[in-house]
Scaffold this motif. Structure first.
Motif, PDB file in Angstrom:
ATOM      1  N   GLY A  27       0.815  -1.211   0.000  1.00 30.73           N
ATOM      2  CA  GLY A  27       0.000   0.000   0.000  1.00 30.73           C
ATOM      3  C   GLY A  27       0.844   1.255   0.000  1.00 30.73           C
ATOM      4  O   GLY A  27       0.468   2.274  -0.576  1.00 30.73           O
ATOM      5  N   LEU A  28       2.008   1.173   0.602  1.00 27.57           N
ATOM      6  CA  LEU A  28       2.930   2.302   0.632  1.00 27.57           C
ATOM      7  C   LEU A  28       3.429   2.626  -0.778  1.00 27.57           C
ATOM      8  O   LEU A  28       3.722   3.768  -1.095  1.00 27.57           O
ATOM      9  N   PHE A  29       3.514   1.593  -1.607  1.00 29.23           N
ATOM     10  CA  PHE A  29       4.039   1.745  -2.965  1.00 29.23           C
ATOM     11  C   PHE A  29       2.929   1.812  -4.017  1.00 29.23           C
ATOM     12  O   PHE A  29       3.217   1.763  -5.204  1.00 29.23           O
ATOM     13  N   ASN A  30       1.673   1.874  -3.574  1.00 29.96           N
ATOM     14  CA  ASN A  30       0.516   1.906  -4.478  1.00 29.96           C
ATOM     15  C   ASN A  30       0.507   0.743  -5.470  1.00 29.96           C
ATOM     16  O   ASN A  30       0.185   0.914  -6.643  1.00 29.96           O
ATOM     17  N   GLN A  31       0.849  -0.441  -4.984  1.00 32.45           N
ATOM     18  CA  GLN A  31       0.846  -1.618  -5.851  1.00 32.45           C
ATOM     19  C   GLN A  31      -0.580  -2.044  -6.143  1.00 32.45           C
ATOM     20  O   GLN A  31      -1.455  -1.964  -5.281  1.00 32.45           O
ATOM     21  N   SER A  32      -0.807  -2.517  -7.359  1.00 34.70           N
ATOM     22  CA  SER A  32      -2.149  -2.959  -7.743  1.00 34.70           C
ATOM     23  C   SER A  32      -2.326  -4.469  -7.604  1.00 34.70           C
ATOM     24  O   SER A  32      -3.449  -4.967  -7.638  1.00 34.70           O
ATOM     25  N   THR A  33      -1.239  -5.199  -7.431  1.00 34.00           N
ATOM     26  CA  THR A  33      -1.302  -6.639  -7.233  1.00 34.00           C
ATOM     27  C   THR A  33      -2.054  -6.939  -5.945  1.00 34.00           C
ATOM     28  O   THR A  33      -1.865  -6.234  -4.954  1.00 34.00           O
ATOM     29  N   PRO A  34      -2.924  -7.964  -5.920  1.00 33.08           N
ATOM     30  CA  PRO A  34      -3.582  -8.328  -4.651  1.00 33.08           C
ATOM     31  C   PRO A  34      -2.519  -8.554  -3.570  1.00 33.08           C
ATOM     32  O   PRO A  34      -1.481  -9.172  -3.825  1.00 33.08           O
ATOM     33  N   TRP A  57      -3.657  -0.697   7.856  1.00 29.67           N
ATOM     34  CA  TRP A  57      -3.829  -0.639   6.402  1.00 29.67           C
ATOM     35  C   TRP A  57      -3.293   0.682   5.869  1.00 29.67           C
ATOM     36  O   TRP A  57      -3.459   1.725   6.502  1.00 29.67           O
ATOM     37  N   ILE A  58      -2.680   0.615   4.696  1.00 30.61           N
ATOM     38  CA  ILE A  58      -2.190   1.800   3.998  1.00 30.61           C
ATOM     39  C   ILE A  58      -2.738   1.755   2.582  1.00 30.61           C
ATOM     40  O   ILE A  58      -2.552   0.762   1.873  1.00 30.61           O
ATOM     41  N   ASN A  59      -3.411   2.806   2.171  1.00 29.98           N
ATOM     42  CA  ASN A  59      -3.977   2.893   0.816  1.00 29.98           C
ATOM     43  C   ASN A  59      -4.837   1.679   0.461  1.00 29.98           C
ATOM     44  O   ASN A  59      -4.745   1.129  -0.637  1.00 29.98           O
ATOM     45  N   GLY A  60      -5.645   1.235   1.398  1.00 28.54           N
ATOM     46  CA  GLY A  60      -6.570   0.135   1.141  1.00 28.54           C
ATOM     47  C   GLY A  60      -5.952  -1.251   1.160  1.00 28.54           C
ATOM     48  O   GLY A  60      -6.599  -2.219   0.759  1.00 28.54           O
ATOM     49  N   GLN A  61      -4.721  -1.370   1.642  1.00 34.35           N
ATOM     50  CA  GLN A  61      -4.056  -2.675   1.702  1.00 34.35           C
ATOM     51  C   GLN A  61      -3.426  -2.866   3.079  1.00 34.35           C
ATOM     52  O   GLN A  61      -2.888  -1.924   3.653  1.00 34.35           O
ATOM     53  N   PRO A  62      -3.474  -4.109   3.596  1.00 33.33           N
ATOM     54  CA  PRO A  62      -2.851  -4.340   4.898  1.00 33.33           C
ATOM     55  C   PRO A  62      -1.327  -4.305   4.783  1.00 33.33           C
ATOM     56  O   PRO A  62      -0.760  -4.591   3.735  1.00 33.33           O
TER      57      PRO A  62
END
Length: 150
Positions: A27-34, A57-62
């Motif tokens: 999430g810190l890197f704005n990755q789109s991979t699940p 969670w960061i940017n919608g990802q744990p």
């Protein structure tokens, strides 16, 4: 105060902060991979249970690790970074520090057991704080190995 092994001390300090940075997850890197397939999560797969509900969670990802683990890693990095300051306080009793580490480990185990058996409900913040106290106290064990007064 003199640093006995400045390159090793600096290398460990740098690596400790890299571990914390990676543990923050994709999430810190704005990755789109699940998130389960991200390299950060794969890096910590065998070290942490990575239960999403127990992670910040960061940017919608744990994060790649749970809240207790991020506390341990960041606590160690912070404790390691503060070793020169703690040395100035002239703390020499490493056996005392080891007792603190054991106490913090037992405190974390007690917290996890109490939550598991339904005696209380710990939170992301409480897990992080307890993990941070364990990590920072673990870093203090090395105080005599890297610093001494002239």
């Amino acid at each position: 105060m003199q640093i006995r092994q400045p390159i090793l001390y600096g290398s460990i300090l740098f690596l400790a902060f890299v571990v914390v940075f990676v543990a923050l997850g994709g999430g810190l890197f704005n990755q789109s991979t699940p998130w389960p397939g991200q390299w950060q999560h794969q890096s910590f797969y065998s070290l942490c249970h990575q239960i999403a509900d127990r992670s910040f969670w960061i940017n919608g990802q744990p994060m790649a690790v749970c809240s207790r683990c991020i506390g341990i890693y960041s606590g160690f990095a912070l404790g390691w970074g503060l070793l020169p300051i703690v040395t100035l306080l002239n703390i020499k009793r490493v056996t005392y520090i080891k007792k603190i580490v054991v106490f913090m480990l037992l405190f974390n185990l007690l917290d996890a057991a109490g939550n598991f058996f339904g005696l209380w409900q710990n939170t992301l913040v409480s897990r992080t704080l307890l993990g941070g106290m364990l990590g920072s106290s673990a870093a203090l064990i090395f105080i005599g190995d890297f610093f001494h007064h002239n």
